[in-house]
Design an enzyme around this catalytic site. Sequence first.
Site, PDB file in Angstrom:
ATOM      1  N   ARG A 187      -4.848   3.313 -16.197  1.00 52.09           N
ATOM      2  CA  ARG A 187      -5.366   4.379 -15.314  1.00 52.09           C
ATOM      3  C   ARG A 187      -6.902   4.390 -15.316  1.00 52.09           C
ATOM      4  NH1 ARG A 187      -0.739   4.218 -14.573  1.00 52.09           N
ATOM      5  NH2 ARG A 187       0.713   5.899 -14.106  1.00 52.09           N
ATOM      6  N   SER A 228       1.172  13.027 -12.817  1.00 54.03           N
ATOM      7  CA  SER A 228       0.865  13.214 -14.242  1.00 54.03           C
ATOM      8  C   SER A 228      -0.507  13.843 -14.367  1.00 54.03           C
ATOM      9  CB  SER A 228       0.839  11.871 -14.967  1.00 54.03           C
ATOM     10  OG  SER A 228       2.086  11.236 -14.893  1.00 54.03           O
ATOM     11  N   GLU A 251      -5.725  12.979 -16.607  1.00 51.32           N
ATOM     12  CA  GLU A 251      -5.725  11.813 -15.739  1.00 51.32           C
ATOM     13  C   GLU A 251      -6.337  12.185 -14.392  1.00 51.32           C
ATOM     14  OE1 GLU A 251      -2.904  10.392 -12.913  1.00 51.32           O
ATOM     15  OE2 GLU A 251      -1.922   9.263 -14.520  1.00 51.32           O
TER      16      GLU A 251
HETATM   17  N1  EPU Z   1       9.206  12.943 -21.857  1.00 59.18           N
HETATM   18  C1  EPU Z   1       9.664  14.089 -22.466  1.00 59.18           C
HETATM   19  N2  EPU Z   1       9.625  15.261 -21.779  1.00 59.18           N
HETATM   20  C2  EPU Z   1       9.143  15.350 -20.525  1.00 59.18           C
HETATM   21  C3  EPU Z   1       8.666  14.193 -19.900  1.00 59.18           C
HETATM   22  C4  EPU Z   1       8.699  12.994 -20.585  1.00 59.18           C
HETATM   23  O1  EPU Z   1      10.119  14.064 -23.611  1.00 59.18           O
HETATM   24  O2  EPU Z   1       9.121  16.461 -19.974  1.00 59.18           O
HETATM   25  C5  EPU Z   1       9.245  11.664 -22.609  1.00 59.18           C
HETATM   26  C6  EPU Z   1      10.581  10.980 -22.660  1.00 59.18           C
HETATM   27  O3  EPU Z   1      10.679  10.359 -23.928  1.00 59.18           O
HETATM   28  C7  EPU Z   1      10.485   9.904 -21.597  1.00 59.18           C
HETATM   29  C8  EPU Z   1       9.033   9.534 -21.711  1.00 59.18           C
HETATM   30  O4  EPU Z   1       8.370  10.754 -21.988  1.00 59.18           O
HETATM   31  O5  EPU Z   1      11.311   8.837 -21.865  1.00 59.18           O
HETATM   32  C9  EPU Z   1       8.432   8.875 -20.509  1.00 59.18           C
HETATM   33  O6  EPU Z   1       8.608   9.723 -19.373  1.00 59.18           O
HETATM   34  P1  EPU Z   1       8.524   9.112 -17.880  1.00 59.18           P
HETATM   35  O7  EPU Z   1       9.342   7.900 -17.775  1.00 59.18           O
HETATM   36  O8  EPU Z   1       8.769  10.242 -16.935  1.00 59.18           O
HETATM   37  O9  EPU Z   1       7.045   8.589 -17.758  1.00 59.18           O
HETATM   38  P2  EPU Z   1       5.632   9.219 -18.176  1.00 59.18           P
HETATM   39  O10 EPU Z   1       5.121   8.440 -19.348  1.00 59.18           O
HETATM   40  O11 EPU Z   1       5.711  10.689 -18.337  1.00 59.18           O
HETATM   41  C10 EPU Z   1       4.250   7.539 -16.737  1.00 59.18           C
HETATM   42  C11 EPU Z   1       3.168   7.601 -15.726  1.00 59.18           C
HETATM   43  C12 EPU Z   1       3.730   7.995 -14.369  1.00 59.18           C
HETATM   44  C13 EPU Z   1       4.763   6.947 -13.956  1.00 59.18           C
HETATM   45  C14 EPU Z   1       5.842   6.889 -15.034  1.00 59.18           C
HETATM   46  C15 EPU Z   1       6.850   5.780 -14.789  1.00 59.18           C
HETATM   47  C16 EPU Z   1       1.155   8.204 -16.917  1.00 59.18           C
HETATM   48  C17 EPU Z   1       0.155   9.264 -17.226  1.00 59.18           C
HETATM   49  N3  EPU Z   1       2.158   8.557 -16.134  1.00 59.18           N
HETATM   50  O12 EPU Z   1       4.761   8.863 -16.899  1.00 59.18           O
HETATM   51  O13 EPU Z   1       2.674   7.960 -13.431  1.00 59.18           O
HETATM   52  O14 EPU Z   1       5.342   7.288 -12.722  1.00 59.18           O
HETATM   53  O15 EPU Z   1       5.243   6.612 -16.324  1.00 59.18           O
HETATM   54  O16 EPU Z   1       6.251   4.538 -15.013  1.00 59.18           O
HETATM   55  O17 EPU Z   1       0.999   7.075 -17.388  1.00 59.18           O
HETATM   56  C18 EPU Z   1       0.974   9.362 -12.523  1.00 59.18           C
HETATM   57  O18 EPU Z   1       0.166   8.612 -13.074  1.00 59.18           O
HETATM   58  O19 EPU Z   1       0.608  10.356 -11.846  1.00 59.18           O
HETATM   59  C19 EPU Z   1       2.393   9.107 -12.695  1.00 59.18           C
HETATM   60  C20 EPU Z   1       3.327   9.901 -12.180  1.00 59.18           C
END
Ligand code: EPU
Length: 339
Positions: A164, A239, A335
């Site tokens: 990012r 995010s 972010e």
């Molecule tokens: N999780 C929780 N609770 C929550 C949300 C997430 O426990 O409420 C934990 C779970 O363990 C889950 C893990 O977080 O398995 C990962 O969650 P998710 O797959 O939703 O991905 P993220 O890490 O929260 C990132 C990116 C997203 C992107 C997704 C999928 C960042 C800051 N965000 O989110 O990007 O869509 O992975 O690749 O890196 C964005 O940048 O705006 C964005 C939406």
Amino acid sequence: MGTVRIIENQSLRAYNTFGVEAKAQWFAAFNSVDALREILSQKLPLAFILGGGSNLLLTRDVSGLVAKNEISGIQVESETADSIIVSAGGGVDWHPFVQWCVAHRYGGVENLSLIPGTVGAAPIQNIGAYGVEIKDVFEYLEALKLSTGIIRTFRAADCRFGYRDSVFKQELKGQYCILKVAFRLTKTQPRLHTAYGAIQEMLVEMEVPHPDIATLSEAVIRIRNSKLPDPAQLGNAGSFFKNPEVDAAQFSSLHQTFPNIPHYSMGEGRQKIPAGWLIEQCGWKGKRSGDAGCYKKQALVLVNYGQASGQEILALANAIIASVEAKFGITLVPEVNLI
Ligand code: EPU
């Protein structure tokens, strides 16, 4: 000349996906390099270049000029039997661009389906999702230096892409307007990225054991729709925080206290921790304070239920940062761009 219109005291509410109210002292949209140059020739102090406003939290009225990039057009630059270089104007909306690529069976951006924002903003924070980042398909971009009007081509190495992150968020922050971005896409033998757990599960649910570009795009769209709010229905900027990285020592002490902490290895003992998990553990998921809230299906997303101000959303973000810091000793970093 004389084609651009500079508006005074323009509400930016319709121009940010949080849907918060803030005014720009001056506002102008441009759909060509000439129009941008004409705006710059007015010598008004430039506040920032606006894209889709989908990674932005406005916490105050903006003094100076907000210039909105509306440069359109998708174009084939060159191609071989197996690959193609496609460019799009900085003002092109990202998802329609992805749809265009998917419809032509050009592979590479399908995992980035449904990300809000514009093509021109995408490289600034190296947008990414489900195992793909823009840097993986990036060929070059053209950007205009705002202080001189000179156009420069940036190759991938010049952009210094990170998680990012890019040179446009660091040393060159606020200095360039991205006019067009070119991507190298596959025409044959797409390299599909299906390793992500959520993708695997969705492909099973869709009963598509052997996805192609179009079905993979569809899977990503379904996943995003199931846990990310549509900004047209509920104000948000995706995010809100980056996922933090910790070193081996910090991770080992965290792991002792929180044995079920999720983590992804980044090499050399460093671990990335999902910020959504940290925030959920602190009890924020689904919480609401006035019209500012932490989304009930994804704790990493802050939402505006209607009339929240940027200051209220910022106050919620700061309260989340403080409690994650107190419980885990990790300082979350936004972010989104805070203005
Ligand atoms: N999780 C929780 N609770 C929550 C949300 C997430 O426990 O409420 C934990 C779970 O363990 C889950 C893990 O977080 O398995 C990962 O969650 P998710 O797959 O939703 O991905 P993220 O890490 O929260 C990132 C990116 C997203 C992107 C997704 C999928 C960042 C800051 N965000 O989110 O990007 O869509 O992975 O690749 O890196 C964005 O940048 O705006 C964005 C939406």
